[in-house]
Scaffold this active site. Structure first.
Site, PDB file in Angstrom:
ATOM      1  N   HIS A   1       0.540  -0.066  -6.683  1.00 39.62           N
ATOM      2  CA  HIS A   1       1.838   0.624  -6.578  1.00 39.62           C
ATOM      3  C   HIS A   1       2.516   0.732  -7.946  1.00 39.62           C
ATOM      4  O   HIS A   1       2.463   1.770  -8.576  1.00 39.62           O
ATOM      5  CB  HIS A   1       2.754  -0.043  -5.549  1.00 39.62           C
ATOM      6  CG  HIS A   1       2.076  -0.478  -4.311  1.00 39.62           C
ATOM      7  ND1 HIS A   1       1.356   0.386  -3.530  1.00 39.62           N
ATOM      8  CD2 HIS A   1       1.987  -1.693  -3.712  1.00 39.62           C
ATOM      9  CE1 HIS A   1       0.840  -0.273  -2.499  1.00 39.62           C
ATOM     10  NE2 HIS A   1       1.204  -1.529  -2.592  1.00 39.62           N
TER      11      HIS A   1
ATOM     12  N   HIS B   1      -0.228  -6.696  -5.285  1.00 37.77           N
ATOM     13  CA  HIS B   1       0.826  -5.804  -4.805  1.00 37.77           C
ATOM     14  C   HIS B   1       2.099  -6.121  -5.584  1.00 37.77           C
ATOM     15  O   HIS B   1       2.593  -7.249  -5.552  1.00 37.77           O
ATOM     16  CB  HIS B   1       1.034  -6.036  -3.310  1.00 37.77           C
ATOM     17  CG  HIS B   1       2.337  -5.529  -2.780  1.00 37.77           C
ATOM     18  ND1 HIS B   1       2.447  -4.347  -2.090  1.00 37.77           N
ATOM     19  CD2 HIS B   1       3.590  -6.047  -2.847  1.00 37.77           C
ATOM     20  CE1 HIS B   1       3.720  -4.163  -1.735  1.00 37.77           C
ATOM     21  NE2 HIS B   1       4.437  -5.177  -2.191  1.00 37.77           N
TER      22      HIS B   1
ATOM     23  N   HIS C   1      -7.340   1.916  -2.738  1.00 33.79           N
ATOM     24  CA  HIS C   1      -6.328   1.200  -1.955  1.00 33.79           C
ATOM     25  C   HIS C   1      -6.220   1.815  -0.566  1.00 33.79           C
ATOM     26  O   HIS C   1      -5.445   2.743  -0.340  1.00 33.79           O
ATOM     27  CB  HIS C   1      -4.966   1.221  -2.650  1.00 33.79           C
ATOM     28  CG  HIS C   1      -3.988   0.253  -2.055  1.00 33.79           C
ATOM     29  ND1 HIS C   1      -3.436  -0.767  -2.785  1.00 33.79           N
ATOM     30  CD2 HIS C   1      -3.479   0.137  -0.804  1.00 33.79           C
ATOM     31  CE1 HIS C   1      -2.612  -1.473  -2.005  1.00 33.79           C
ATOM     32  NE2 HIS C   1      -2.627  -0.927  -0.791  1.00 33.79           N
TER      33      HIS C   1
ATOM     34  N   ASP D   1      -3.017   3.900   0.361  1.00 32.96           N
ATOM     35  CA  ASP D   1      -2.209   2.915   1.089  1.00 32.96           C
ATOM     36  C   ASP D   1      -1.592   3.474   2.371  1.00 32.96           C
ATOM     37  O   ASP D   1      -0.475   3.119   2.733  1.00 32.96           O
ATOM     38  CB  ASP D   1      -1.102   2.374   0.172  1.00 32.96           C
ATOM     39  CG  ASP D   1      -0.415   1.142   0.750  1.00 32.96           C
ATOM     40  OD1 ASP D   1      -1.071   0.391   1.482  1.00 32.96           O
ATOM     41  OD2 ASP D   1       0.784   0.944   0.479  1.00 32.96           O
TER      42      ASP D   1
ATOM     43  N   HIS E   1      -6.411   0.831   3.906  1.00 33.90           N
ATOM     44  CA  HIS E   1      -6.330  -0.178   4.958  1.00 33.90           C
ATOM     45  C   HIS E   1      -7.099   0.370   6.154  1.00 33.90           C
ATOM     46  O   HIS E   1      -6.521   0.999   7.039  1.00 33.90           O
ATOM     47  CB  HIS E   1      -4.875  -0.456   5.317  1.00 33.90           C
ATOM     48  CG  HIS E   1      -4.105  -1.137   4.242  1.00 33.90           C
ATOM     49  ND1 HIS E   1      -4.186  -2.486   3.999  1.00 33.90           N
ATOM     50  CD2 HIS E   1      -3.243  -0.650   3.315  1.00 33.90           C
ATOM     51  CE1 HIS E   1      -3.402  -2.817   2.978  1.00 33.90           C
ATOM     52  NE2 HIS E   1      -2.826  -1.713   2.545  1.00 33.90           N
TER      53      HIS E   1
ATOM     54  N   LYS F   1      -6.487 -10.345  -2.770  1.00 33.62           N
ATOM     55  CA  LYS F   1      -5.240  -9.614  -2.956  1.00 33.62           C
ATOM     56  C   LYS F   1      -4.068 -10.570  -2.798  1.00 33.62           C
ATOM     57  O   LYS F   1      -4.006 -11.332  -1.829  1.00 33.62           O
ATOM     58  CB  LYS F   1      -5.096  -8.469  -1.955  1.00 33.62           C
ATOM     59  CG  LYS F   1      -3.802  -7.658  -2.174  1.00 33.62           C
ATOM     60  CD  LYS F   1      -3.607  -6.602  -1.122  1.00 33.62           C
ATOM     61  CE  LYS F   1      -2.301  -5.833  -1.347  1.00 33.62           C
ATOM     62  NZ  LYS F   1      -2.049  -4.861  -0.280  1.00 33.62           N
TER      63      LYS F   1
END
Length: 421
Positions: free
Chosen positions: A255, A235, A71, A327, A73, A194
Site C-alpha cells: 500500500h 502492510h 498482493h 488487494d 487474497h 506478512k
C-alpha cells in the site's frame, strides 16, 4: 479452460510478436517452443523445428509474459473478513478455486497471497486439482491484538475461530509469540511472512494512522524469515509505519499511500519494493457496502484513496521498485485488471507492464524464470489483440482483449486463436 500440447509434451506458438519488458519493445516474426513447462526455443519464424506438429498461429497478436499480481487474497470470497474463520473449509476452498480461475483467465499466471492462502491451495494448484495461477503463499498474516488483523468488534473478547480454514491473520503479542507464530507458518513451506505494521481499512477498531508491533517484534519476524531464507512483506500506510518496517528489514511495503520523502529514501537505500494497491480503494469507495464490507471500513477509505496516486508518482520518479498489486476482496475481485489503467495515469505504460512482469518477478525472487518470454524461463504467456504499450486498456479489459493464456506450457484459456495440426 483446457489443456493443449503436442504429442511429445511441447507447445508451439508460431508467427509471434513478443513484448520484451526489459527493452520496452516488440520483437516480431518469432516461433516459440515450450517443452515440459519451460521455453526451450525462440527463433525466427520458419527457421526452427516448429514447422511441424500441433501449433497455434499467433499472427496479429502481441505476446507478453504471464502477469504477476503481488498482493491478492484468494481466500477472501467475502469482503467481510471477520466471517472467514467461521466458514467450512470445503466451502471456502471451492470459493477460492473460483476466484483463482478468474485470475488466470485475466492473464495472471502467478499471484502472491497476502493473507489466508495456505500450503493446501498451493499444492492443489501445483497438482492440477484446481485451475489457477501459480500461488506464492504466506499463510495467515501476523497481527498484534487490536491490529489490522484483529477483526473482532470492540465488545468481543474471545478469539476462537469456528472452523479450521486459515484466517486472514493470527494474533500474536510479544517477541516469543511472534517467533512461534512465524515458525508455525514457515514450517508449512510458506514463501513469505506478512506483518501488519499499521492500521487499515478492513479492520473495525484500529486507525489507519496507528503503528503496530514493537520494533523488537518486527525484527523477530524478520529474523525468523531470514533464517528460513524467506522474507517479510509489511502492510503499512503511514511514513512512520513504513520506516519502522524498512529499518527492521521488511522487504516489501504493501500500500504505502501515506509515504513521504524519508520513506522513499529508505526504499531506495534498502533496495526494497513498494506494492501499491490503488484499485482496492476505488472499488471500496464505489461498491464496498454493496459487497458486504462493514460501514466502518468504508468510512476509512477516503484517508488513503486521495493520497495513493500522489505517493505512487513520488516513488516512481525517485526510481523505487514498484510491483503490481490489487488487494481486492469478495465481489470486488473481478476488478483486478483495472489497476493497469489507474497506474497508467501516473506511469508510462511500459513501466506499469514491468511492475506486473520483471519487477514482480524480482520481488518474488524469481527474476531467473518468471517475468520474461525468454529461453530458460517458464512457459507463462499471455496473448492480446493490441500492443498494451500503446494503450493499457488492452490489459485493463481482459474480457475484450486477452485471446490466449498459457501457464507452464499448458494452454489454460483461448478464444479465436487458430490451432493447427
Amino acid at each position: 479452460m483446457g489443456c493443449t500440447h503436442t504429442g511429445d509434451g511441447s507447445l508451439i506458438l508460431r508467427h509471434c510478436t513478443i513484448l520484451n519488458p526489459v527493452l520496452g519493445r516488440l520483437e516480431a516474426g518469432r516461433d516459440i517452443i515450450v517443452r515440459d513447462g519451460t521455453i526451450t526455443s525462440i527463433s525466427a519464424s520458419g527457421d526452427s523445428d516448429a514447422a511441424s506438429g500441433e501449433w497455434y498461429d499467433m499472427a496479429g497478436l502481441v505476446l507478453l509474459p504471464g502477469l504477476i499480481d503481488c498482493h491478492v487474497h484468494v481466500t477472501a470470497f467475502t469482503a467481510n473478513l471477520a466471517t472467514l474463520g467461521e466458514t467450512s473449509p470445503s466451502y471456502a476452498t471451492a470459493a477460492s478455486a473460483r476466484i483463482m480461475e478468474g485470475m488466470l483467465r485475466r492473464g495472471f499466471t502467478t499471484v502472491r497471497d497476502a493473507g489466508g492462502a495456505d500450503f493446501g491451495l498451493a499444492m492443489a494448484i501445483e497438482e492440477g486439482l484446481i485451475v489457477g495461477p501459480r500461488l506464492f503463499f504466506g499463510g495467515s498474516a501476523l497481527s498484534q491484538t487490536g491490529g489490522h488483523g484483529d477483526f473482532r468488534q470492540a465488545g468481543r473478547r474471545g478469539v476462537e475461530a469456528g472452523e479450521a480454514f486459515p484466517t486472514p491473520a493470527v494474533l500474536c503479542d510479544g517477541v516469543t509469540e511472534v517467533r512461534r507464530a512465524s515458525r508455525e507458518i514457515l514450517r508449512t513451506g510458506a514463501h513469505h511472512l506478512k506483518l501488519m505494521l499499521s492500521g487499515g481499512v478492513a479492520s473495525p477498531t484500529d486507525r489507519v494512522e496507528s503503528t503496530q508491533f514493537a520494533i523488537e517484534e518486527i525484527r523477530a519476524a524478520v529474523d525468523e524469515a531470514s533464517a528460513a531464507k524467506r522474507y517479510v512483506m509489511g502492510h503499512a500506510y503511514t511514513a512512520e509505519a513504513i520506516n519502522r518496517g524498512l529499518d527492521s528489514g521488511v522487504r516489501s511495503i504493501e500500500h504505502g499511500n501515506l509515504l513521504d520523502e524519508s520513506s522513499i529514501e529508505r526504499l531506495l537505500r534498502y533496495d526494497a519494493f513498494l506494492v501499491p494497491t490503488l484499485v482496492a480503494y476505488r472499488a471500496i469507495a464505489e461498491d464496498g457496502l454493496a459487497v458486504g464490507l462493514p460501514a466502518s471500513s468504508v468510512a476509512k477509505v477516503g484517508r488513503v484513496l486521495d493520497s495513493g496516486a500522489a505517493s505512487l508518482e513520488k516513488a516512481y520518479r525517485a526510481g523505487v521498485h514498484i510491483a503490481y498489486g490489487t488487494d481486492l476482496l469478495g465481489g470486488l475481485q473481478g476488478r483486478q485488471s483495472e489497476e493497469f489503467s489507474i497506474r497508467g495515469q501516473v506511469q508510462p505504460a511500459v513501466e506499469v507492464i514491468r511492475s506486473a512482469t520483471t519487477i514482480a518477478a524480482s520481488l518474488l525472487g524469481h527474476a531467473h524464470d518468471l517475468g520474461q518470454i525468454a529461453v530458460g524461463f517458464l512457459g507463462d504467456i499471455v496473448a492480446v489483440d493490441e500492443d498494451p504499450m500503446r494503450s493499457l486498456e488492452v490489459l485493463s479489459r481482459p474480457e475484450l482483449h486477452v485471446k490466449l493464456v498459457v501457464k507452464g506450457g499448458v494452454v489454460a484459456y483461448t478464444t479465436g486463436v487458430p490451432h493447427h495440426g
